[in-house]
Design a protein around this motif. Structure first.
Motif, PDB file in Angstrom:
ATOM      1  N   HIS A 543       0.858  -1.187   0.000  1.00  0.00           N
ATOM      2  CA  HIS A 543       0.000   0.000   0.000  1.00  0.00           C
ATOM      3  C   HIS A 543       0.895   1.239   0.000  1.00  0.00           C
ATOM      4  O   HIS A 543       1.528   1.560   1.001  1.00  0.00           O
ATOM      5  N   PRO A 544       0.966   1.958  -1.104  1.00  0.00           N
ATOM      6  CA  PRO A 544       1.919   3.069  -1.201  1.00  0.00           C
ATOM      7  C   PRO A 544       1.492   4.274  -0.369  1.00  0.00           C
ATOM      8  O   PRO A 544       0.300   4.539  -0.178  1.00  0.00           O
ATOM      9  N   ILE A 545       2.464   4.992   0.129  1.00  0.00           N
ATOM     10  CA  ILE A 545       2.268   6.258   0.814  1.00  0.00           C
ATOM     11  C   ILE A 545       2.565   7.382  -0.183  1.00  0.00           C
ATOM     12  O   ILE A 545       3.531   7.299  -0.951  1.00  0.00           O
ATOM     13  N   VAL A 546       1.724   8.401  -0.187  1.00  0.00           N
ATOM     14  CA  VAL A 546       1.919   9.505  -1.123  1.00  0.00           C
ATOM     15  C   VAL A 546       3.219  10.231  -0.780  1.00  0.00           C
ATOM     16  O   VAL A 546       3.400  10.711   0.346  1.00  0.00           O
ATOM     17  N   GLU A 547       4.098  10.285  -1.739  1.00  0.00           N
ATOM     18  CA  GLU A 547       5.382  10.940  -1.555  1.00  0.00           C
ATOM     19  C   GLU A 547       5.276  12.436  -1.873  1.00  0.00           C
ATOM     20  O   GLU A 547       4.298  12.889  -2.486  1.00  0.00           O
ATOM     21  N   ALA A 548       6.276  13.170  -1.479  1.00  0.00           N
ATOM     22  CA  ALA A 548       6.320  14.601  -1.790  1.00  0.00           C
ATOM     23  C   ALA A 548       6.392  14.803  -3.302  1.00  0.00           C
ATOM     24  O   ALA A 548       7.037  14.034  -4.017  1.00  0.00           O
ATOM     25  N   GLY A 549       5.703  15.813  -3.777  1.00  0.00           N
ATOM     26  CA  GLY A 549       5.764  16.126  -5.192  1.00  0.00           C
ATOM     27  C   GLY A 549       7.050  16.836  -5.557  1.00  0.00           C
ATOM     28  O   GLY A 549       7.730  17.423  -4.705  1.00  0.00           O
ATOM     29  N   ASP A 550       7.370  16.781  -6.814  1.00  0.00           N
ATOM     30  CA  ASP A 550       8.540  17.490  -7.327  1.00  0.00           C
ATOM     31  C   ASP A 550       8.167  18.960  -7.484  1.00  0.00           C
ATOM     32  O   ASP A 550       7.265  19.301  -8.261  1.00  0.00           O
ATOM     33  N   PRO A 551       8.819  19.865  -6.755  1.00  0.00           N
ATOM     34  CA  PRO A 551       8.441  21.290  -6.849  1.00  0.00           C
ATOM     35  C   PRO A 551       8.643  21.875  -8.241  1.00  0.00           C
ATOM     36  O   PRO A 551       8.049  22.904  -8.574  1.00  0.00           O
ATOM     37  N   ASP A 552       9.468  21.222  -9.065  1.00  0.00           N
ATOM     38  CA  ASP A 552       9.711  21.719 -10.416  1.00  0.00           C
ATOM     39  C   ASP A 552       8.866  21.006 -11.470  1.00  0.00           C
ATOM     40  O   ASP A 552       9.033  21.255 -12.671  1.00  0.00           O
TER      41      ASP A 552
END
Length: 707
Positions: A543-552
């Motif tokens: 079950h994946p955890i939402v990772e931080a998005g790429d700010p760029d």
């Protein structure tokens, strides 16, 4: 002694966990599995008919070939030899586009069915691959691709404190689109959620099962869902109820949307939609003030003439309110058998869903939508001479004669084919009765399968690999095996996600499935190895955890894409229908029917044989007619007769009938026993969605008179 084994139902896409009782090689009973962690013992009346479906007299247990004296039995392999020879000659003379493949709803119930159909068509090199998706809900495909998607996933029903269903009655349909009510004991689950404080909004022209439970029921006028939704968006924007931080960070096109909905202030939108202004405003505030939960639609609103516009506004509502899983949260719908994609707090860039660069139909400027051709060009592709004319059609688990628009035109098209092959469990289906060959396949409890179709609703990493429960009648093989045998004889391949399917020797089902879903979180062979006593396998670590998005990252939702704001403005300015056809016919689901197949099971026919026209009692008096009388229903395209039934939960001025019914070979005198098809009331070339090609199949303007 009876033996009880675990499996799952494949009568519909819910795939409910089942206990199967077997005695002397026959299935004698199926019931819900109370120990399953998702379904908890739930089953429906249709699924409980699997014993009769497998062993009843309606079951086709040997393949058939049409001859001068009608149908005669033929060995499946001999039939495939003859079919391959005919296909080879057609391709040699007219090219691969002369062959079409259609995968109907029943094809989806074999985990390898639609995947093998697509691979077969790609191996042939034909552009003519069709499935039932473009009949009932192509706008969901369009909007997902056109506007981008949130890589972390949408909110699930399990975490919702508000839900908004539009034309969706999942208690009966067992259909819950992403974020909607999953088809797992839907009535109990919805009632439990309401007891825990869920706020429910339902837009439906009748008081459906779910509408009867709603905090707010909006009895929207059929076909006017865009007005209702535009009014709700207007309220949310004008009152500043949207998620400003999310919109600023991730959304473009807000100005274009605001300009479009300016023509739909609450009073005007409510008048157009046929609802009370105060209820529209209350619904907007209730949805926006929730913290989690999404707007979702059923098939009816997409079939009502403005499908892509409706779905655009649904997407806009979810985007404006930021109804997505955020960084650090569990990503929704983890999916085990679907290719793994990154789960980040980020917008995946939109993909072009159709148009330039896609295989094109010869008609109405339509092209592939995603991977398939719109169903509503198939009749013209068959009937119209010239390069690319379809001359052979393979139908897998479907019934185009009752499911496609303009039944008489489709009947002419099928009759004009050089070769029609139907793979069907029931030789009495309207399409199969007109086929040159009817190939009898194994049924679900006679084969291995995985739960890939239903995993779009699982809120945990839940997977199943079921074994065959009983032996199939001698000589029967599965649908995917038939397509492999044809490809083998034709010398073409079956390209799959994991590479080409071996063509020197037919692989096992397990090996085929492994290739078909390559790139997924756990291969079917792994799930099979992990299965104990037929139970579902849960993979918490997947079950994946939402990772931080790429700010760029460049991806943003674009609410101006596809020219939809301008289409909304044009919709608002369009003339209203003339009073020549004062009623609106809407589609409906039935507890006792499975789309275009499965109606002939005795227990289901005992509940209802015909396709009634449900009307408000005031409308019966207006026609005039009585409950149980025969009425004539006429549209600009055609007419049908139906048995009128009083339904106080209907909105006055609306008539409701099930889609996909009837046989043009049965006249009006058979209406009480067989029912009629509403597709006789529509044309695919007069009113259709310019993006998806979808016909007007609900909210059909009609006149009703006594028959």
């Amino acid at each position: 002694m009876p033996e009880v084994r675990r499996s799952f139902c494949r009568f519909c896409h819910a795939n409910c966990a089942m206990l199967v009782t077997i005695e002397d090689g026959r299935v004698t009973k199926v019931q819900g599995d109370p120990d399953d962690p998702v379904f908890g013992g739930y089953s429906c009346i249709k699924g409980r008919q699997l014993p009769e479906a497998h062993h009843g007299p309606q079951r086709l247990t040997v393949s058939q070939k049409r001859g001068a004296e009608g149908f005669a039995d033929i060995d499946t392999m001999a039939a495939l030899d003859e079919i391959a020879a005919k296909l080879g000659a057609i391709i040699a003379g007219h090219g691969p586009h002369a062959v079409a493949v259609y995968g109907g709803t029943y094809a989806f119930q074999n985990s390898a069915g639609v995947g093998s159909a697509l691979a077969f068509a790609q191996g042939l090199g034909t552009r003519n691959i069709y499935t039932s998706v473009t009949l009932d809900q192509p706008a969901k495909v369009y909007t997902t691709m056109q506007y981008g998607s949130w890589m972390g996933g949408m909110h699930t029903f399990a975490e919702a404190d508000v839900a908004f269903f539009i034309g969706n009655n999942p208690i009966v349909s067992h259909y819950g689109p992403p974020g909607g009510l999953p088809p797992f004991s839907p009535s109990r689950r919805l009632r439990d959620a309401l007891g825990d404080g869920l706020k429910l909004i339902v837009a439906d022209p009748r008081q459906s099962d779910v509408a009867a439970l709603a905090d707010i029921h909006l009895p929207v006028r059929p076909g006017e869902d865009p007005a209702l939704l535009a009014g709700i968006v207007n309220v949310i924007l004008s009152e500043g109820l949207y998620d400003r931080a999310f919109v600023q960070r991730y959304v473009d096109g807000l100005d274009a949307l605001q300009r479009a909905v300016a023509a739909f202030p609450p009073a005007a939108a409510a008048a157009r939609a046929g609802v009370e202004e105060n209820q529209l405003v209350a619904a907007a505030r209730m949805f926006a003030n929730g913290t989690k939960g999404v707007v979702s639609t059923g098939t009816g609103p997409e079939m009502a003439g403005n499908g892509t516009l409706t779905q655009y506004l649904v997407s806009a509502l979810n985007i404006l309110c930021g109804r997505f899983c955020r960084e650090g949260e569990k990503s929704s719908i983890p999916r085990v058998f679907t290719p793994v994609t990154p789960r980040r707090a980020e917008v995946a860039p939109p993909m072009t869903p159709y148009g330039k660069g896609f295989p094109a139909s010869r008609f109405r400027g339509l092209t592939h939508l995603g991977m398939e051709m719109p169903c509503n060009v198939l009749a013209d592709e068959i009937l119209t001479p010239g390069e690319g004319q379809v001359r052979a059609l393979i139908v897998i688990g479907g019934n185009p004669l009752v499911a496609f628009p303009d039944q008489d035109k489709m009947a002419r098209a099928l009759a004009g084919l050089d070769l029609l092959v139907a793979i069907d469990v029931n030789a009495e289906s309207a399409t199969a009765k007109r086929a040159d060959y009817v190939l009898a396949p194994k049924m679900c409890l006679e084969r291995e399968d995985i739960s890939n179709l239903s995993e779009w609703w699982y809120e945990i990493p839940y997977a199943r690999y079921t074994e065959a429960m009983i032996e199939a009648p001698e000589g029967l093989i599965e649908e995917w095996e038939m397509l492999w045998e044809l490809a083998h004889r034709l010398g073409t391949g079956l390209p799959l996600a994991g590479g080409p399917c071996p063509m020197d020797e037919r692989p096992t089902k397990e090996a085929f499935l492994d290739l078909m879903v390559a790139g997924c979180a756990a291969l079917p062979s792994q799930v099979r190895a992990d299965t104990v006593d037929g139970k579902a396998v849960i993979y918490p670590e997947l079950h994946p955890i939402v990772e931080a998005g790429d700010p760029d990252a460049p991806g943003r939702f674009d609410l101006a894409a596809g020219g939809m704001p301008d289409r909304l403005i044009a919709y608002g300015a369009a003339d209203q229908p003339t009073p020549d056809f004062p009623w609106r016919m809407v589609s409906r689901r039935s507890r006792h029917r499975f789309n275009s197949t499965g109606q002939n099971l005795p227990a289901l026919r005992a509940k209802r044989t015909t396709n009634p026209a449900f009307l408000h009692p005031d409308d019966l008096a207006r026609i005039p007619c009585g409950d149980g009388d025969i009425v004539r229903i006429r549209s600009a395209a055609g007419e049908v007769v139906a048995v009128a039934r009083a339904a106080p939960n209907m909105r006055p001025g609306v008539v409701s009938m099930a889609h996909a019914f009837g046989d043009p070979g049965i006249g009006p005198e058979g209406v009480r026993e067989h029912g009629a098809s509403t597709n006789r009331l529509v044309s695919e070339s007069v009113r259709y969605d310019p993006v998806t090609g979808q016909s007007l199949q609900s909210a059909i303007p009609v006149a009703i008179t006594p028959a």
